[in-house]
Design an enzyme around this catalytic site. Sequence first.
Site, PDB file in Angstrom:
ATOM      1  N   THR A 138       5.179  -1.220  -3.427  1.00  0.00           N
ATOM      2  CA  THR A 138       3.465  -1.073  -2.549  1.00  0.00           C
ATOM      3  C   THR A 138       2.579  -0.767  -3.752  1.00  0.00           C
ATOM      4  O   THR A 138       2.603   0.703  -3.469  1.00  0.00           O
ATOM      5  CB  THR A 138       3.541  -0.564  -1.675  1.00  0.00           C
ATOM      6  OG1 THR A 138       4.520  -0.978  -0.322  1.00  0.00           O
ATOM      7  CG2 THR A 138       1.890   0.195  -0.649  1.00  0.00           C
ATOM      8  N   LYS A 213      -1.591  -4.094   3.333  1.00  0.00           N
ATOM      9  CA  LYS A 213      -0.492  -2.816   3.110  1.00  0.00           C
ATOM     10  C   LYS A 213      -0.741  -2.000   3.531  1.00  0.00           C
ATOM     11  O   LYS A 213      -0.075  -1.479   4.109  1.00  0.00           O
ATOM     12  CB  LYS A 213       0.170  -2.872   2.108  1.00  0.00           C
ATOM     13  CG  LYS A 213       1.839  -2.778   1.776  1.00  0.00           C
ATOM     14  CD  LYS A 213       3.002  -3.069   3.341  1.00  0.00           C
ATOM     15  CE  LYS A 213       3.860  -1.748   2.674  1.00  0.00           C
ATOM     16  NZ  LYS A 213       5.322  -1.715   3.889  1.00  0.00           N
ATOM     17  N   LYS A 281       2.944   8.634  -0.539  1.00  0.00           N
ATOM     18  CA  LYS A 281       2.204   7.602  -1.174  1.00  0.00           C
ATOM     19  C   LYS A 281       1.279   6.800  -0.876  1.00  0.00           C
ATOM     20  O   LYS A 281       0.068   6.664  -0.937  1.00  0.00           O
ATOM     21  CB  LYS A 281       2.952   7.199  -2.402  1.00  0.00           C
ATOM     22  CG  LYS A 281       2.934   6.525  -3.473  1.00  0.00           C
ATOM     23  CD  LYS A 281       2.967   4.510  -3.081  1.00  0.00           C
ATOM     24  CE  LYS A 281       4.593   3.746  -2.905  1.00  0.00           C
ATOM     25  NZ  LYS A 281       4.675   2.972  -2.865  1.00  0.00           N
TER      26      LYS A 281
HETATM   27  N1  LIG Z   1      12.041   1.291   1.779  1.00  0.00           N
HETATM   28  C1  LIG Z   1      10.963   0.239   2.869  1.00  0.00           C
HETATM   29  O1  LIG Z   1      11.497   0.721   3.939  1.00  0.00           O
HETATM   30  C2  LIG Z   1      10.495   0.199   1.561  1.00  0.00           C
HETATM   31  C3  LIG Z   1       9.256  -0.042   0.892  1.00  0.00           C
HETATM   32  N2  LIG Z   1       8.292  -0.717   0.684  1.00  0.00           N
HETATM   33  C4  LIG Z   1       7.701  -0.198  -0.819  1.00  0.00           C
HETATM   34  O2  LIG Z   1       8.480  -1.339  -1.510  1.00  0.00           O
HETATM   35  C5  LIG Z   1       8.719  -0.118  -3.008  1.00  0.00           C
HETATM   36  C6  LIG Z   1      10.361   0.306  -3.286  1.00  0.00           C
HETATM   37  O3  LIG Z   1      10.640   0.930  -2.365  1.00  0.00           O
HETATM   38  P1  LIG Z   1      11.983   1.211  -2.477  1.00  0.00           P
HETATM   39  O4  LIG Z   1      12.789   0.102  -2.128  1.00  0.00           O
HETATM   40  O5  LIG Z   1      12.594   1.289  -0.377  1.00  0.00           O
HETATM   41  O6  LIG Z   1      12.293   2.677  -3.137  1.00  0.00           O
HETATM   42  P2  LIG Z   1      13.399   3.402  -4.284  1.00  0.00           P
HETATM   43  O7  LIG Z   1      13.337   4.885  -4.554  1.00  0.00           O
HETATM   44  O8  LIG Z   1      14.728   2.680  -3.339  1.00  0.00           O
HETATM   45  O9  LIG Z   1      13.285   1.822  -5.381  1.00  0.00           O
HETATM   46  C7  LIG Z   1      12.511   2.747  -6.409  1.00  0.00           C
HETATM   47  C8  LIG Z   1      12.619   1.035  -7.965  1.00  0.00           C
HETATM   48  O10 LIG Z   1      11.741   1.886  -8.378  1.00  0.00           O
HETATM   49  C9  LIG Z   1      12.090   2.128  -9.501  1.00  0.00           C
HETATM   50  N3  LIG Z   1      11.974   2.736 -10.600  1.00  0.00           N
HETATM   51  C10 LIG Z   1      10.958   3.973 -10.120  1.00  0.00           C
HETATM   52  N4  LIG Z   1      10.456   4.919 -11.103  1.00  0.00           N
HETATM   53  C11 LIG Z   1      10.398   3.997 -12.183  1.00  0.00           C
HETATM   54  C12 LIG Z   1      10.173   3.917 -13.541  1.00  0.00           C
HETATM   55  N5  LIG Z   1       9.233   5.025 -13.731  1.00  0.00           N
HETATM   56  N6  LIG Z   1      10.294   2.374 -14.320  1.00  0.00           N
HETATM   57  C13 LIG Z   1      10.792   1.923 -13.263  1.00  0.00           C
HETATM   58  N7  LIG Z   1      11.043   2.020 -12.619  1.00  0.00           N
HETATM   59  C14 LIG Z   1      11.056   2.591 -11.720  1.00  0.00           C
HETATM   60  C15 LIG Z   1      13.541   2.553  -9.233  1.00  0.00           C
HETATM   61  O11 LIG Z   1      14.088   2.487 -10.470  1.00  0.00           O
HETATM   62  P3  LIG Z   1      16.460   3.737  -9.923  1.00  0.00           P
HETATM   63  O12 LIG Z   1      16.506   3.017  -9.648  1.00  0.00           O
HETATM   64  O13 LIG Z   1      16.028   3.919 -12.043  1.00  0.00           O
HETATM   65  O14 LIG Z   1      15.567   4.746  -8.995  1.00  0.00           O
HETATM   66  C16 LIG Z   1      13.645   1.535  -8.132  1.00  0.00           C
HETATM   67  O15 LIG Z   1      14.307   0.398  -8.637  1.00  0.00           O
HETATM   68  C17 LIG Z   1       8.041   1.055  -3.016  1.00  0.00           C
HETATM   69  O16 LIG Z   1       6.341   0.624  -2.947  1.00  0.00           O
HETATM   70  C18 LIG Z   1       8.090   1.017  -1.195  1.00  0.00           C
HETATM   71  O17 LIG Z   1       6.736   1.849  -0.888  1.00  0.00           O
HETATM   72  C19 LIG Z   1       7.604  -1.815   1.744  1.00  0.00           C
HETATM   73  C20 LIG Z   1       7.782  -1.793   2.345  1.00  0.00           C
HETATM   74  C21 LIG Z   1       9.195  -1.359   3.011  1.00  0.00           C
HETATM   75  O1  LIG Z   2       6.574   0.483   3.402  1.00  0.00           O
HETATM   76  C1  LIG Z   2       7.272   0.723   4.699  1.00  0.00           C
HETATM   77  C2  LIG Z   2       7.310  -0.081   5.257  1.00  0.00           C
HETATM   78  C3  LIG Z   2       8.610   0.279   6.646  1.00  0.00           C
HETATM   79  C4  LIG Z   2       8.461  -0.557   7.738  1.00  0.00           C
HETATM   80  O2  LIG Z   2       7.672  -1.556   8.269  1.00  0.00           O
HETATM   81  O3  LIG Z   2       9.644  -0.836   8.833  1.00  0.00           O
END
Ligand SMILES: NC(=O)C1=CN([C@@H]2O[C@H](COP(=O)(O)OP(=O)(O)OC[C@H]3O[C@@H](n4cnc5c(N)ncnc54)[C@H](OP(=O)(O)O)[C@@H]3O)[C@@H](O)[C@H]2O)C=CC1
Ligand SMILES: O=CCCC(=O)O
Length: 335
Positions: A138, A213, A281
């Site tokens: 996102t 989104k 964010k």
């Molecule tokens: N969780 C949710 O319900 C949802 C999340 N999203 C979106 O999806 C994305 C991921 O979310 P989510 O999986 O929850 O988040 P996490 O915080 O669990 O994962 C984030 C990922 O980004 C990596 N990362 C962070 N900073 C860096 C960097 N500087 N360089 C390289 N890799 C980096 C992390 O690596 P490392 O493991 O090393 O920290 C990890 O793989 C976000 O944009 C979020 O807004 C969208 C829908 C639903």
């Molecule tokens: O970006 C996060 C969305 C979470 C959701 O749709 O439940």
Amino acid sequence: MSVTLSSTFCPKSFGHFTRPMFSLSTKQFSSDSITASTTDDFSGCVGFLGVGIMGYPMAQNLIKAGCDVTVWNRTKSKCDPLISLGAKYRSCPEEVAASCDVTFAMLADPESAVDVACGKHGAASGMSPSKGYIDVSTVDVTTSKLISAHIKATGALFLEAPVSGSKKPAEDGQLIFLTAGDRALFDKVVPLLDIMGKSKFYLGDVGNGAAMKLVVNMIMGSMMASFSEGMLLSEKVGLDPSVLIEVISGGAIGAPMFSTKGPSMVKSLYPTAFPLKHQQKDLRLALGLAESVSQSTPIAAAANELYKVAKSHGLSDEDFSAVIEALKVRSVSGS
Ligand SMILES: NC(=O)C1=CN([C@@H]2O[C@H](COP(=O)(O)OP(=O)(O)OC[C@H]3O[C@@H](n4cnc5c(N)ncnc54)[C@H](OP(=O)(O)O)[C@@H]3O)[C@@H](O)[C@H]2O)C=CC1
Ligand SMILES: O=CCCC(=O)O
């Protein structure tokens, strides 16, 4: 900016895939449902960058469906269980992109998405014509366009495809993809989106998926803040918040978010599905989007302040429903 040039709602289907994908899937795939046809140029080697809360189950579902998956994550140890399941590992995004036909990226925020795609040893360095890059993080419109430009400069195709749905839908392959960019790449990866999700929208030019989104998550963040206020108010006037949740779920404003997260919130428990820092964010980015078209968004602006307070109280990595704690802090200091 024009939004939604065309939208295509596509229920699950498994057309256009050249290799059978059936054996280990958690879903009931069968080789009968796969029609080999138009995608001879798609060998089925899939890269996945970023295996956090969302990326991990998405990559896992691809592996379980029989895809040839190569993973990378900044913290390598998070890849280990996927490697045990059969994934390959490469030590940087460039190498993943160079060794795969299409590469997905699920990163935390605009900064990490740009870094992984465009930085030193980033995915763009491994891209070339006939490859594709699909960013499912996102991010804001400007960031998505920047990544698109870097990828497309290599001759590769680009699709933005942020997802609606959280940890559980990701585990269950029930995400909703909000895609925009190269239609040819969309068509090529439909079978992969169908493994990870239950539906997908194709929204036209790059930026429209990111914008959609952010609008959705702006609404969600405000809803959760409002729900939190209601829960605390009900308690303070002597009502049982658990009954409030029941009342809400039976009426017009009922939403799965309230009935699934509400009971834990009553117990002050916030098991992380969507980290609060990511919700803040998204509100920040949505406010920027609104600013870009002079749209007034006072409710979202107020909600954003509440999430900022929650972050300042150390709740960044809790589920975003922990925003209710920011109101408790206010109530105590204000009473
Ligand atoms: N969780 C949710 O319900 C949802 C999340 N999203 C979106 O999806 C994305 C991921 O979310 P989510 O999986 O929850 O988040 P996490 O915080 O669990 O994962 C984030 C990922 O980004 C990596 N990362 C962070 N900073 C860096 C960097 N500087 N360089 C390289 N890799 C980096 C992390 O690596 P490392 O493991 O090393 O920290 C990890 O793989 C976000 O944009 C979020 O807004 C969208 C829908 C639903
Ligand atoms: O970006 C996060 C969305 C979470 C959701 O749709 O439940």
